[in-house]
Design a protein around this motif. Structure first.
Motif, PDB file in Angstrom:
ATOM      1  N   ALA A 272      84.775 -14.670  35.709  1.00 31.25           N
ATOM      2  CA  ALA A 272      85.724 -14.469  36.181  1.00 31.25           C
ATOM      3  C   ALA A 272      86.402 -13.493  36.545  1.00 31.25           C
ATOM      4  O   ALA A 272      87.109 -12.919  37.441  1.00 31.25           O
TER       5      ALA A 272
ATOM      6  N   VAL B 232      80.834 -22.944  34.464  1.00 25.28           N
ATOM      7  CA  VAL B 232      82.047 -22.697  34.488  1.00 25.28           C
ATOM      8  C   VAL B 232      83.415 -22.631  33.358  1.00 25.28           C
ATOM      9  O   VAL B 232      84.287 -22.883  33.945  1.00 25.28           O
TER      10      VAL B 232
ATOM     11  N   VAL C 255      86.351 -21.289  33.812  1.00 20.78           N
ATOM     12  CA  VAL C 255      87.590 -21.181  33.443  1.00 20.78           C
ATOM     13  C   VAL C 255      88.484 -20.480  32.297  1.00 20.78           C
ATOM     14  O   VAL C 255      89.385 -20.215  32.876  1.00 20.78           O
TER      15      VAL C 255
ATOM     16  N   THR D 250      89.919 -16.952  33.374  1.00 22.41           N
ATOM     17  CA  THR D 250      89.961 -16.700  34.335  1.00 22.41           C
ATOM     18  C   THR D 250      91.672 -16.999  34.679  1.00 22.41           C
ATOM     19  O   THR D 250      92.585 -16.737  34.488  1.00 22.41           O
ATOM     20  N   SER D 251      92.172 -18.472  33.713  1.00 22.55           N
ATOM     21  CA  SER D 251      93.065 -18.965  33.535  1.00 22.55           C
ATOM     22  C   SER D 251      93.984 -17.598  32.295  1.00 22.55           C
ATOM     23  O   SER D 251      95.081 -17.811  32.026  1.00 22.55           O
TER      24      SER D 251
ATOM     25  N   LEU E 196      93.174 -26.054  28.167  1.00 18.19           N
ATOM     26  CA  LEU E 196      92.279 -24.631  27.713  1.00 18.19           C
ATOM     27  C   LEU E 196      91.213 -24.416  26.803  1.00 18.19           C
ATOM     28  O   LEU E 196      90.472 -24.203  26.919  1.00 18.19           O
TER      29      LEU E 196
END
Length: 107
Positions: free
Chosen positions: A14, A66, A70, A73-74, A93
């Protein structure tokens, strides 16, 4: 210990994603810092994944790496107002996060 390394490596994913995004938003010398952060974090993240894969199955390790990347990062994008925190986005999410925890539970 491998799981801790894997989670930290996912978090670094991230970091490098956010740093890569920042390199496209600044001009001139200001790009050097996010570019250096990107390079350092991508190397550390990938190295941590490689270390974790020595004792965690490859498919599980990669999916967790991953998934952590993810979700974080979101979250970063939502916090910095780059993305809207819509109900469907947050629900999906959360599903990814639950799946990551589930992979740890069955591995």
């Amino acid at each position: 210990m491998s799981w801790i390394i894997l989670i930290v490596s996912g978090a670094l994913e991230a970091v490098w994603a956010a740093a890569l995004h920042r390199t496209s938003q600044v001009q001139g010398r200001a790009r050097i810092l996010p570019a250096a952060l990107f390079l350092a974090s991508v190397i550390a993240s990938t190295a941590g994944l490689a270390i974790a894969m020595q004792s965690i199955p490859i498919g599980t390790a990669y999916a967790v790496w991953v998934g952590v990347g993810v979700v974080l990062t979101s979250v970063y994008a939502i916090v910095t107002k780059g993305e809207r925190p819509t109900a469907p986005r947050l629900l999906l999410l959360s599903g990814i996060a639950v799946c990551v925890v589930g992979l740890k539970a069955v591995a």
